[in-house]
Structures are given as C-alpha cells and as structure tokens.
Design an enzyme around this catalytic site. Structure first.
Site, PDB file in Angstrom:
ATOM      1  N   ARG A  83       0.688  -1.033   0.034  1.00 54.56           N
ATOM      2  CA  ARG A  83       0.239  -0.132   0.000  1.00 54.56           C
ATOM      3  C   ARG A  83       0.555   0.956   0.105  1.00 54.56           C
ATOM      4  NH1 ARG A  83      -3.092  -2.861  -1.257  1.00 54.56           N
ATOM      5  NH2 ARG A  83      -5.159  -3.437  -0.951  1.00 54.56           N
ATOM      6  N   GLY A 118      -0.290  -5.018  -9.742  1.00 58.23           N
ATOM      7  CA  GLY A 118       0.024  -6.107  -8.093  1.00 58.23           C
ATOM      8  C   GLY A 118      -0.127  -7.652  -9.133  1.00 58.23           C
ATOM      9  N   GLU A 164      -2.260   8.265  -5.725  1.00 54.76           N
ATOM     10  CA  GLU A 164      -2.311   7.401  -6.695  1.00 54.76           C
ATOM     11  C   GLU A 164      -4.083   7.148  -7.325  1.00 54.76           C
ATOM     12  OE1 GLU A 164      -2.795   2.556  -6.489  1.00 54.76           O
ATOM     13  OE2 GLU A 164      -1.670   3.068  -5.876  1.00 54.76           O
ATOM     14  N   HIS A 200      -0.025   0.211  -9.831  1.00 54.07           N
ATOM     15  CA  HIS A 200      -0.966  -0.833  -9.125  1.00 54.07           C
ATOM     16  C   HIS A 200      -1.000  -2.086  -9.740  1.00 54.07           C
ATOM     17  CE1 HIS A 200      -3.083  -0.697  -4.730  1.00 54.07           C
ATOM     18  NE2 HIS A 200      -2.925  -2.115  -5.662  1.00 54.07           N
TER      19      HIS A 200
END
Length: 345
Positions: A235, A288, A263, A286
């Site tokens: 995070r 992942g 973001e 982001h």
C-alpha cells in the site's frame, strides 16, 4: 441478487453468477464518484480498486454485501457499511503468487537496470559498459516485512534465487507460517530497525492500518546501508514519500514500487508523483494482482462468497467478512424475507 460489478471481472465468472440466478450489471469503468448513483437497486457490489465511500453506501437503497476482489479493504468505508448493515468481504491470498512475481520482477529490474536498458536500445544507444555492472540476487540479504501469504510467497522466490531471507521475530506467528519460513532458512531478528540494518533489500508486504501508516519513515530509512533496495507492492501510505526521496538522493537507495500515496482510484487517469518520476525508482501501475491466473482465482472466490451469502442463514456472516461485529451491532440491520430454504434470496 442484483450485483453491480464495478471493476474488471472475467466473463466466465459473471456467467457463473448468472447461472446461479443472479443478475449482474457489469460496469467496469465506474468511478468512485459514480457509485452513489450506480448502486441503486443493487444488493451486492464487487470492486477491485474503485473506492467505496460512506456517501455511496448511504445512497444505496438495497445494498447488503460489498466484496473487494483482492486482499485489502482500505478503499472501502467499513464503518459506514457496518452502520448500514452491509457486510464487507475480501479475497485474501488468491493473488499472492501474482504480487510475489511482480515484486521479484522489480528486484531483478533494479539489479540489472532492465528498464533503462530497454529505453537506451529504443533510442539507438548502446552502453554495455554501464549495464554490465550488477550485483546479482544470489547472496543478497532480503528482509521481508510482513510474513503473510504474499510475503512468504515472495520469500520463497527470493530464496530460490539464492538470497538469504530475513524477517522480524514475532511471538504470535502461526505454526504453518513458521514451518514455511524455517524451510527457507529464514533468519529472524528482534526488530524492524535491526532488519533494515542487516539487509540490503527490504520488501514490504503489510496491510494498510494505523500501525503501518508511514512505516517506512526517515528513521527506518536511516538504518538502511548505502545503495539498499526498497520494494513496496502493498500500500502506498506505508511510505513517507518525501523521506524516501531524501534517502535516494543522499544514500543511493533505490526503489521498486507498485503503489503510491496519491495514485488514481480508477483504472485510468493522470498522476503527478514526484516519487514515481525519480530516476532511482522503477515503478508500475498498481498491477500486482493483475495476472490472468490471479484474477481467475480471485473471481472464483467471489462466486463462492456470493453463493455462501445467499444460502446461509440470515444471521450468518459470509466468508472473509471483515466487519462482522459492526454489522451485528447495527440497530437498523434488516434481512430480506426468507425464501423458505433457510437462505437469503
């Protein structure tokens, strides 16, 4: 149930929900601001990155279930959901492989300067002398902050490259976690400060909580050896971004990041991040959990949660519910009329 799917979700699993008698509204481009109007008439909401605010929950007229198709629920106002009798569930662990793979990819990219290699070749520049310098992963000391499913999965991959895995010792670790960690030869240290001093790679795999906010601050960054690598695929708000920039400029720290403090909350947009632009950072968007394998595993679990919710007794919480107590306390909690089968319609 009427289900609003407000983020990308595989078609075959939407079809499976429909086959179970549910009506799915598929609106993957819905923004956080649009949810307040889009939720009207829907009993359940499925999201990935889209934020679910108190305003959206309060505007919903029949919402009973929110499922985050991922592990964290920090983008959902769980308190507001609890006050309105809305269960909030997540899907833990199903994206562990995908996030661990990206973390490993960022580590390899930093060690070999892969993005800069590509950029120079595309610009017709050949600089083998510069790019021939790399330490390699074998023999490095990799500190893993957070030995949950994702952290352990990353640790296993780092160990397979010959890195030495280190972590902070905690008295409440479960036996299965300890077995997996010991199988990797994990070296446990007494504190996070000691972990930072010991390792030249520090990888973060922790949830967003009050305790982890700004976890990587000036004090911890000061413990790292010169030229250390920081990896964060958890995070954005666990990092003091200004402090990290200072450490990169003053101590040669480099960073592989998939998440950022400010973001965009939707899949596309603009971003103005001083950290992401820094030359010592290799960053991704982001992503992942964004592999086909992970999305299918997560989607299958979403279907299971919906099925469990609709077939359970009205007072029974669905799987992976993170706000059971709040819902239980909600004085206005109201369940639909029983269908006669003992479950929810």
């Amino acid at each position: 149930m009427r289900i609003l799917v407000a983020d990308a979700f595989p078609e075959e699993y939407r079809a499976e929900l429909a086959a179970h008698g549910h009506h799915c509204s598929y609106e993957p481009d819905t923004t956080a601001d649009e949810l307040a109007t889009s939720l009207a008439g829907h009993d359940a909401l499925v999201v990935r990155s889209t934020a679910v605010t108190a305003e959206a929950i309060e505007a919903a007229d029949s919402l009973r279930l929110v499922i985050r198709a991922g592990s964290g629920t920090n983008t959902i106002d769980r308190d507001a959901a609890g006050r309105h009798g809305v269960y909030v569930c997540n899907v833990p662990g199903r994206n562990a492989i995908a996030v661990a793979e990206l973390t490993m990819g960022l580590l390899l990219a930093l060690d070999r300067n892969i993005p800069d290699n590509v950029a120079d070749l595309r610009a017709d520049r050949w600089d083998k002398k510069r790019y021939a310098r790399a330490r390699g992963i074998h023999g490095r000391k990799v500190g893993v902050v957070g030995l949950g499913r994702i952290g352990l999965t990353f640790a296993e991959r780092a160990a397979s490259f010959g890195a030495g895995v280190h972590a902070v010792a905690k008295p409440d670790r479960d036996e299965r976690t300890l077995e997996r960690a010991h199988a990797l030869g994990t070296v446990f240290v007494d504190s996070l400060d000691e972990l930072a001093r010991t390792c030249d790679v520090l990888s973060f795999h922790v949830p967003a909580t009050a305790d982890t906010r700004m976890l990587l601050d000036r004090h911890l960054l000061a413990q790292l050896p010169p030229g250390a690598i920081v990896l964060n695929t958890s995070r954005g708000d666990i990092v003091d971004e200004d402090a990290l920039i200072e450490a990169m400029e003053n101590n040669g720290v480099r960073a592989g990041l998939d998440v950022y403090a400010d973001e965009p909350s939707s899949g596309t947009g603009t971003v103005d991040s001083r950290l992401a632009k820094h030359p010592n950072v290799y960053g991704t968007h982001h992503i992942g959990a964004s592999t086909e394998q992970a999305q299918h595993a997560v989607a299958a679990e979403v279907v299971r949660i919906v099925t469990a919710f609709t077939t359970a007794e009205p007072s029974e919480a669905p799987p992976h519910c993170v706000n059971v107590d709040a819902v239980t306390r909600a004085t206005a909690l109201a369940y639909p009329t029983s269908t006669g089968s003992g479950g929810r319609p």
